[in-house]
Motif scaffolding. Structure first.
Motif, mmCIF file in Angstrom:
data_model
loop_
_atom_site.group_PDB
_atom_site.id
_atom_site.type_symbol
_atom_site.label_atom_id
_atom_site.label_comp_id
_atom_site.label_asym_id
_atom_site.label_seq_id
_atom_site.Cartn_x
_atom_site.Cartn_y
_atom_site.Cartn_z
ATOM 1 N N MET A 1 127.230 17.380 -74.219
ATOM 2 C CA MET A 1 126.926 18.167 -74.925
ATOM 3 C C MET A 1 125.688 19.044 -74.094
ATOM 4 S SD MET A 1 124.305 17.566 -78.400
ATOM 5 C CE MET A 1 124.624 18.790 -79.570
ATOM 6 N N LEU A 2 125.497 20.300 -74.550
ATOM 7 C CA LEU A 2 124.678 21.229 -73.449
ATOM 8 C C LEU A 2 123.111 20.829 -73.729
ATOM 9 C CD1 LEU A 2 125.004 23.710 -71.948
ATOM 10 C CD2 LEU A 2 124.485 24.968 -73.978
ATOM 11 N N TYR A 3 122.784 20.262 -74.820
ATOM 12 C CA TYR A 3 121.368 19.781 -75.004
ATOM 13 C C TYR A 3 121.127 18.854 -73.989
ATOM 14 C CZ TYR A 3 117.239 17.426 -77.011
ATOM 15 O OH TYR A 3 115.990 17.355 -77.383
ATOM 16 N N GLN A 4 121.890 17.730 -73.610
ATOM 17 C CA GLN A 4 121.729 16.893 -72.558
ATOM 18 C C GLN A 4 121.900 17.495 -71.066
ATOM 19 O OE1 GLN A 4 124.376 13.804 -73.546
ATOM 20 N NE2 GLN A 4 122.911 12.619 -74.568
ATOM 21 N N LYS A 5 122.447 18.468 -71.257
ATOM 22 C CA LYS A 5 122.694 19.332 -69.953
ATOM 23 C C LYS A 5 121.192 20.018 -69.460
ATOM 24 C CE LYS A 5 125.578 22.480 -67.124
ATOM 25 N NZ LYS A 5 126.809 22.943 -67.339
ATOM 26 N N PHE A 6 120.751 20.313 -70.424
ATOM 27 C CA PHE A 6 119.204 21.171 -70.402
ATOM 28 C C PHE A 6 118.348 20.275 -69.945
ATOM 29 C CE2 PHE A 6 120.406 24.341 -73.793
ATOM 30 C CZ PHE A 6 121.016 25.539 -73.008
ATOM 31 N N ILE A 7 118.168 18.964 -70.579
ATOM 32 C CA ILE A 7 117.230 17.856 -70.253
ATOM 33 C C ILE A 7 117.500 17.425 -68.682
ATOM 34 C CG2 ILE A 7 116.828 15.566 -70.448
ATOM 35 C CD1 ILE A 7 117.111 16.181 -73.493
ATOM 36 N N ARG A 8 119.039 17.254 -68.244
ATOM 37 C CA ARG A 8 118.978 16.919 -66.969
ATOM 38 C C ARG A 8 118.775 17.990 -65.781
ATOM 39 N NH1 ARG A 8 123.754 15.095 -69.283
ATOM 40 N NH2 ARG A 8 125.040 16.912 -68.245
ATOM 41 N N LEU A 9 118.944 19.311 -66.383
ATOM 42 C CA LEU A 9 118.468 20.288 -65.626
ATOM 43 C C LEU A 9 116.950 20.371 -65.269
ATOM 44 C CD1 LEU A 9 119.779 22.982 -64.248
ATOM 45 C CD2 LEU A 9 119.161 24.272 -66.455
ATOM 46 N N ILE A 10 116.360 20.189 -66.335
ATOM 47 C CA ILE A 10 114.696 20.150 -66.118
ATOM 48 C C ILE A 10 114.252 19.192 -65.343
ATOM 49 C CG2 ILE A 10 112.770 19.876 -67.680
ATOM 50 C CD1 ILE A 10 114.265 21.089 -69.984
ATOM 51 N N GLU A 11 114.922 17.763 -65.792
ATOM 52 C CA GLU A 11 114.394 16.744 -64.958
ATOM 53 C C GLU A 11 114.822 16.806 -63.353
ATOM 54 O OE1 GLU A 11 114.544 13.336 -68.232
ATOM 55 O OE2 GLU A 11 116.390 13.674 -66.879
ATOM 56 N N SER A 12 115.919 17.223 -63.067
ATOM 57 C CA SER A 12 116.316 17.234 -61.669
ATOM 58 C C SER A 12 115.754 18.593 -60.802
ATOM 59 C CB SER A 12 118.022 17.486 -61.614
ATOM 60 O OG SER A 12 118.527 18.576 -62.185
ATOM 61 N N HIS A 13 114.958 19.599 -61.623
ATOM 62 C CA HIS A 13 114.216 20.624 -61.091
ATOM 63 C C HIS A 13 112.904 20.752 -61.349
ATOM 64 C CE1 HIS A 13 118.593 21.949 -60.876
ATOM 65 N NE2 HIS A 13 118.338 22.684 -60.037
ATOM 66 N N ALA A 14 112.573 19.475 -61.565
ATOM 67 C CA ALA A 14 111.088 19.298 -61.898
ATOM 68 C C ALA A 14 110.065 20.038 -60.839
ATOM 69 C CB ALA A 14 110.559 18.041 -62.297
ATOM 70 N N GLU A 15 110.629 19.736 -59.651
ATOM 71 C CA GLU A 15 109.977 20.202 -58.402
ATOM 72 C C GLU A 15 109.656 21.613 -58.539
ATOM 73 O OE1 GLU A 15 107.415 20.362 -55.337
ATOM 74 O OE2 GLU A 15 108.348 18.545 -56.030
ATOM 75 N N GLN A 16 111.012 22.562 -58.797
ATOM 76 C CA GLN A 16 110.825 23.783 -58.726
ATOM 77 C C GLN A 16 110.035 24.381 -60.044
ATOM 78 O OE1 GLN A 16 114.841 25.191 -58.914
ATOM 79 N NE2 GLN A 16 114.420 27.330 -58.912
ATOM 80 N N LEU A 17 110.095 23.712 -61.061
ATOM 81 C CA LEU A 17 109.474 24.230 -62.351
ATOM 82 C C LEU A 17 107.819 23.992 -62.051
ATOM 83 C CD1 LEU A 17 111.683 22.447 -64.866
ATOM 84 C CD2 LEU A 17 111.292 24.967 -64.788
ATOM 85 N N THR A 18 107.658 22.763 -61.302
ATOM 86 C CA THR A 18 106.224 22.645 -60.984
ATOM 87 C C THR A 18 105.632 23.822 -60.189
ATOM 88 O OG1 THR A 18 106.666 20.244 -61.198
ATOM 89 C CG2 THR A 18 104.446 20.869 -60.043
ATOM 90 N N SER A 19 106.506 23.993 -59.183
ATOM 91 C CA SER A 19 105.918 24.940 -58.299
ATOM 92 C C SER A 19 105.702 26.544 -58.849
ATOM 93 C CB SER A 19 106.995 25.228 -56.906
ATOM 94 O OG SER A 19 106.869 23.886 -56.157
ATOM 95 N N LYS A 20 106.498 26.818 -59.770
ATOM 96 C CA LYS A 20 106.387 28.014 -60.423
ATOM 97 C C LYS A 20 105.181 27.689 -61.275
ATOM 98 C CE LYS A 20 108.049 31.861 -62.072
ATOM 99 N NZ LYS A 20 107.830 33.406 -61.499
ATOM 100 N N TRP A 21 105.154 26.977 -62.174
ATOM 101 C CA TRP A 21 103.951 26.761 -62.908
ATOM 102 C C TRP A 21 102.645 26.759 -62.248
ATOM 103 C CZ3 TRP A 21 99.873 23.109 -63.536
ATOM 104 C CH2 TRP A 21 99.287 23.227 -64.740
ATOM 105 N N VAL A 22 102.431 26.149 -61.062
ATOM 106 C CA VAL A 22 101.282 26.191 -60.422
ATOM 107 C C VAL A 22 100.945 27.648 -59.681
ATOM 108 C CG1 VAL A 22 99.969 25.579 -58.265
ATOM 109 C CG2 VAL A 22 101.119 23.823 -59.560
#
Length: 173
Positions: A1-22
């Motif tokens: 399901m796409l929902y789980q793919k979104f979650i895996r995407l967020i978890e596996s790219h937490a570093e990128q998301l964090t840098s962008k947020w900072v």
């Protein structure tokens, strides 16, 4: 399901998301107080939150009881740092915006079914952020409480959780 793919995407790219947020929180005029906080501290906080977001969304707790104390402590801690409540709330809004823009930019929404699942996921993310925002504000309001005892006071937690779930659960149904 796409929902789980979104979650895996967020978890596996937490570093990128964090840098962008900072970067966003340090440069946004609505979050001026965050300029005084070391990047490493901000990075650790955001990274931890992005990393565990998937688990929170997968194990949806409609009462939000497990997360309430965490977000109330977060609110109290930010108040103790001297941040304005508006800055804290906007930083949290930025976190949701960074997350959703990242998901959209990945190009994994390819048809109407994907779009429907993406909107359902976005609703779940928004519900999470709405509830967390309330608990952050409740914690912020308790800055003058000498200890974190209120975070472990079952009656206080129960009252606070009931306040948000009373209207929230009705709206989801």
């Amino acid at each position: 399901m796409l929902y789980q793919k979104f979650i895996r995407l967020i978890e596996s790219h937490a570093e990128q998301l964090t840098s962008k947020w900072v970067k966003e929180v340090k440069n946004n005029p609505a979050t001026k107080g965050y300029k005084n906080i070391d990047d490493k501290i901000l990075h650790k906080r955001a990274f931890d939150d992005f990393q565990r977001l998937g688990n929170i969304l997968l194990h949806d707790d409609p009462t939000f009881r497990d997360q309430a104390a965490h977000f109330m402590k977060l609110g109290k801690d930010r108040a103790a740092e001297g941040l304005k409540l508006s800055e804290v709330m906007f930083a949290f809004i930025l976190s949701r915006a960074v997350l959703w823009n990242f998901v959209i930019d990945q190009g994994i929404i390819n048809n109407t079914l994907d779009l429907r699942q993406a909107l359902e996921f976005y609703q779940k993310v928004t519900n999470f952020y709405d509830k967390a925002s309330y608990f952050i504000a409740r914690g912020y309001e308790n800055i003058n409480t000498k200890s974190d005892k209120f975070l472990h006071d079952e009656a206080f937690i129960e009252q606070t959780v009931k306040a948000v779930t009373k209207w929230f659960i009705k709206e989801i149904k």
